[in-house]
Design an enzyme around this catalytic site. Structure first.
Site, PDB file in Angstrom:
ATOM      1  N   LYS A  87       0.877  -1.181   0.000  1.00  0.00           N
ATOM      2  CA  LYS A  87       0.000   0.000   0.000  1.00  0.00           C
ATOM      3  C   LYS A  87       0.906   1.220   0.000  1.00  0.00           C
ATOM      4  O   LYS A  87       2.056   1.149   0.446  1.00  0.00           O
ATOM      5  CB  LYS A  87      -0.858   0.002   1.275  1.00  0.00           C
ATOM      6  CG  LYS A  87      -2.089   0.858   1.188  1.00  0.00           C
ATOM      7  CD  LYS A  87      -3.251   0.096   0.599  1.00  0.00           C
ATOM      8  CE  LYS A  87      -4.472   0.972   0.444  1.00  0.00           C
ATOM      9  NZ  LYS A  87      -5.618   0.221  -0.057  1.00  0.00           N
ATOM     10  N   GLY A 187     -25.180   2.407   2.742  1.00  0.00           N
ATOM     11  CA  GLY A 187     -24.243   3.068   1.837  1.00  0.00           C
ATOM     12  C   GLY A 187     -24.499   2.601   0.418  1.00  0.00           C
ATOM     13  O   GLY A 187     -24.165   1.486   0.037  1.00  0.00           O
ATOM     14  N   GLY A 189     -23.360   3.831  -2.537  1.00  0.00           N
ATOM     15  CA  GLY A 189     -22.438   4.498  -3.463  1.00  0.00           C
ATOM     16  C   GLY A 189     -22.131   3.566  -4.632  1.00  0.00           C
ATOM     17  O   GLY A 189     -22.997   2.814  -5.084  1.00  0.00           O
ATOM     18  N   VAL A 191     -20.394   0.750  -4.930  1.00  0.00           N
ATOM     19  CA  VAL A 191     -20.614  -0.688  -4.718  1.00  0.00           C
ATOM     20  C   VAL A 191     -22.055  -0.950  -4.278  1.00  0.00           C
ATOM     21  O   VAL A 191     -22.726  -1.841  -4.807  1.00  0.00           O
ATOM     22  CB  VAL A 191     -19.634  -1.240  -3.652  1.00  0.00           C
ATOM     23  CG1 VAL A 191     -19.880  -2.724  -3.417  1.00  0.00           C
ATOM     24  CG2 VAL A 191     -18.188  -1.003  -4.064  1.00  0.00           C
TER      25      VAL A 191
HETATM   26  P1  NAD Z   1     -18.592   5.351  -2.306  1.00  0.00           P
HETATM   27  O1  NAD Z   1     -17.909   6.520  -1.706  1.00  0.00           O
HETATM   28  O2  NAD Z   1     -18.948   5.368  -3.750  1.00  0.00           O
HETATM   29  O3  NAD Z   1     -19.929   5.032  -1.506  1.00  0.00           O
HETATM   30  C1  NAD Z   1     -20.047   5.145  -0.126  1.00  0.00           C
HETATM   31  C2  NAD Z   1     -21.485   5.556   0.163  1.00  0.00           C
HETATM   32  O4  NAD Z   1     -21.686   5.502   1.582  1.00  0.00           O
HETATM   33  C3  NAD Z   1     -21.808   6.980  -0.271  1.00  0.00           C
HETATM   34  O5  NAD Z   1     -23.024   6.981  -1.003  1.00  0.00           O
HETATM   35  C4  NAD Z   1     -21.921   7.753   1.038  1.00  0.00           C
HETATM   36  O6  NAD Z   1     -22.857   8.810   0.973  1.00  0.00           O
HETATM   37  C5  NAD Z   1     -22.396   6.664   1.974  1.00  0.00           C
HETATM   38  N1  NAD Z   1     -22.101   6.912   3.396  1.00  0.00           N
HETATM   39  C6  NAD Z   1     -21.018   7.514   3.928  1.00  0.00           C
HETATM   40  N2  NAD Z   1     -21.125   7.529   5.275  1.00  0.00           N
HETATM   41  C7  NAD Z   1     -22.284   6.900   5.576  1.00  0.00           C
HETATM   42  C8  NAD Z   1     -22.928   6.580   6.791  1.00  0.00           C
HETATM   43  N3  NAD Z   1     -22.424   6.920   7.974  1.00  0.00           N
HETATM   44  N4  NAD Z   1     -24.122   5.933   6.722  1.00  0.00           N
HETATM   45  C9  NAD Z   1     -24.668   5.597   5.527  1.00  0.00           C
HETATM   46  N5  NAD Z   1     -24.094   5.871   4.343  1.00  0.00           N
HETATM   47  C10 NAD Z   1     -22.917   6.513   4.369  1.00  0.00           C
HETATM   48  O7  NAD Z   1     -17.641   4.092  -1.969  1.00  0.00           O
HETATM   49  P2  NAD Z   1     -17.656   2.677  -2.673  1.00  0.00           P
HETATM   50  O8  NAD Z   1     -16.626   2.637  -3.733  1.00  0.00           O
HETATM   51  O9  NAD Z   1     -19.054   2.283  -2.954  1.00  0.00           O
HETATM   52  O10 NAD Z   1     -17.088   1.764  -1.476  1.00  0.00           O
HETATM   53  C11 NAD Z   1     -17.894   1.463  -0.359  1.00  0.00           C
HETATM   54  C12 NAD Z   1     -17.063   0.728   0.680  1.00  0.00           C
HETATM   55  O11 NAD Z   1     -16.512  -0.473   0.115  1.00  0.00           O
HETATM   56  C13 NAD Z   1     -15.854   1.518   1.190  1.00  0.00           C
HETATM   57  O12 NAD Z   1     -15.636   1.192   2.543  1.00  0.00           O
HETATM   58  C14 NAD Z   1     -14.704   0.987   0.353  1.00  0.00           C
HETATM   59  O13 NAD Z   1     -13.461   1.119   1.032  1.00  0.00           O
HETATM   60  C15 NAD Z   1     -15.085  -0.466   0.222  1.00  0.00           C
HETATM   61  N6  NAD Z   1     -14.528  -1.105  -0.972  1.00  0.00           N
HETATM   62  C16 NAD Z   1     -14.832  -0.636  -2.221  1.00  0.00           C
HETATM   63  C17 NAD Z   1     -14.298  -1.263  -3.334  1.00  0.00           C
HETATM   64  C18 NAD Z   1     -14.627  -0.777  -4.729  1.00  0.00           C
HETATM   65  O14 NAD Z   1     -14.397  -1.525  -5.701  1.00  0.00           O
HETATM   66  N7  NAD Z   1     -15.165   0.413  -4.884  1.00  0.00           N
HETATM   67  C19 NAD Z   1     -13.457  -2.387  -3.194  1.00  0.00           C
HETATM   68  C20 NAD Z   1     -13.188  -2.870  -1.900  1.00  0.00           C
HETATM   69  C21 NAD Z   1     -13.727  -2.205  -0.795  1.00  0.00           C
END
Ligand code: NAD
Length: 361
Positions: A87, A187, A189, A191
């Site tokens: 990382k 959440g 977002g 994913v």
């Molecule tokens: P993102 O930022 O697109 O989505 C996160 C969502 O969570 C947003 O819509 C945000 O408004 C919401 N949010 C934030 N705080 C919140 C809370 N307290 N309560 C409810 N909703 C809340 O992120 P993402 O890419 O969808 O990733 C989501 C999670 O998965 C993260 O923890 C990320 O580290 C993990 N992750 C993502 C990937 C990937 O491929 N994107 C891979 C591995 C792990």
């Protein structure tokens, strides 16, 4: 005895985490201050994202990069990938301090590692930043599809989480049919939204929550999910809780309130305390799919890009998350250990086994 000086304290931290190498990158001309941590390369080159964050102290940055790189070793191992864990963190405000020159200088530090470390995007960095790094080194994945990369990993991550949910449902109910089950997705977002779609396509009742109320309303309507307030989620009697926002949402307080039988989501580091909360969930009979096992879609996407991108292979590796989760649940049951302990054991065993292969003739 005198207190250890700063160097001693850094070396003792490296020893505690078991790191192979840590590289400090400094370039006053561009303002670059970064740390690259290579945890383990037994299985292959260390792959991990580059996070850009305004850490309060350099010690916080070091702690973060050591912790994150170690978890990449475990994630790659349990996903069956020939990758090690690494990382990088760039210290700075990603909105204010980022520049092409800074990123390209950082790219040169990666280049000097001769392929021992490969990076990708993470919090505070994006595909455009990866393009800048690519101008200096080939050792970067997750560049846009338009220049031959694998693009947005979120749909693959969501599919992996979906496979993890199915594996848990199979363990608890004897078959992995999701129709008629209910899931809270916290959440929605990148994913979370894809996961809502996959679940709704299988006739799952979905309760969706997000702090962004506008997009919550829109997404709930689009997929026929029920929008719920974030503060109410622990009152809902759903089969599954899928944390897809932030880490540490599972702790001694929330575990007491949880009504679900399964926790399986994409957020990293969901347990506030791996040991204590892992055991508490075991005692309460809640199946917890360890996050690094089921959210491996992102790293699988990068691995596939590294090997010459093939959609079919990416899908196969992601579908393997079902079996990987089943193995974790079986070991947890058999040895009466928490699922996170079971996952760690499996990941460590693969690394130890391959170490023996590599050290023999
Ligand atoms: P993102 O930022 O697109 O989505 C996160 C969502 O969570 C947003 O819509 C945000 O408004 C919401 N949010 C934030 N705080 C919140 C809370 N307290 N309560 C409810 N909703 C809340 O992120 P993402 O890419 O969808 O990733 C989501 C999670 O998965 C993260 O923890 C990320 O580290 C993990 N992750 C993502 C990937 C990937 O491929 N994107 C891979 C591995 C792990």
């Amino acid at each position: 005895m005198s207190a250890p000086d700063r160097d001693d304290s850094i070396f003792s931290q490296l020893e505690a985490f078991g790191h192979k190498k840590v590289v400090y990158c400094s370039d006053p001309d561009t303002g670059l201050k970064a740390i690259i941590a290579i945890h383990d390369t037994t299985l292959g080159p260390a792959l991990g994202g580059t996070r850009m964050w305004a850490y309060k102290t350099e010690s916080d940055a070091l702690q973060d990069v050591l912790r994150l790189s170690k978890s990449m070793t475990y994630k790659a191992s349990i996903a069956g990938l020939n990758l090690g864990g690494g990382k990088a963190v760039i210290i700075g405000d990603s909105h204010r301090d980022k520049s092409e020159a800074l990123l390209r200088k950082f790219g040169r530090f990666i280049k000097n590692l001769n392929g021992e470390f490969i990076t990708a995007e993470d919090v505070g960095t994006n595909p455009r930043d990866m393009e800048y790094i690519r101008m200096e080194t080939q050792h970067v994945m997750g560049v846009p599809e338009s220049i031959g990369g694998s693009g947005d990993p979120s749909p693959i991550t969501a599919l992996g989480v979906f496979m993890g949910i199915k594996a848990c449902v199979k363990e608890l109910y004897g078959n992995d049919n999701l129709a008629g089950r209910s899931v809270i997705v916290q959440g929605i977002g990148h994913v979370g939204e894809k996961l809502v779609k996959l679940l709704r396509d299988e006739n799952v009742k979905v309760y969706a929550t997000d702090i962004n109320e506008d997009s919550l309303g829109q997404i709930a309507k689009k997929y026929g999910a029920e929008a719920v307030s974030n503060s109410k989620i622990f009152e809902i009697d759903a089969d599954i809780y899928a944390p897809c926002a932030l880490g540490a949402t599972i702790n001694s307080e929330t575990i007491k309130k949880l009504k679900c039988g399964i926790i399986a989501g994409s957020a990293n580091n969901q347990l506030e305390d791996e040991i204590v909360d892992g055991r508490m969930l075991l005692e309460k009979g809640i199946l917890f799919a360890p996050d690094y096992v089921i959210n491996a879609g992102g790293i699988i996407n990068c691995y596939s890009e590294l090997m010459g991108f093939s959609k079919k292979r990416t899908m196969q590796l992601t579908e393997n998350i079902y079996e990987a989760t089943r193995n974790v649940l079986k070991l947890s049951k058999c040895e009466n250990i928490s699922t996170i302990e079971a996952a760690n054991k499996i990941a460590e065993k693969r690394i130890a086994d391959i170490k023996k292969v590599k050290s023999s003739y």
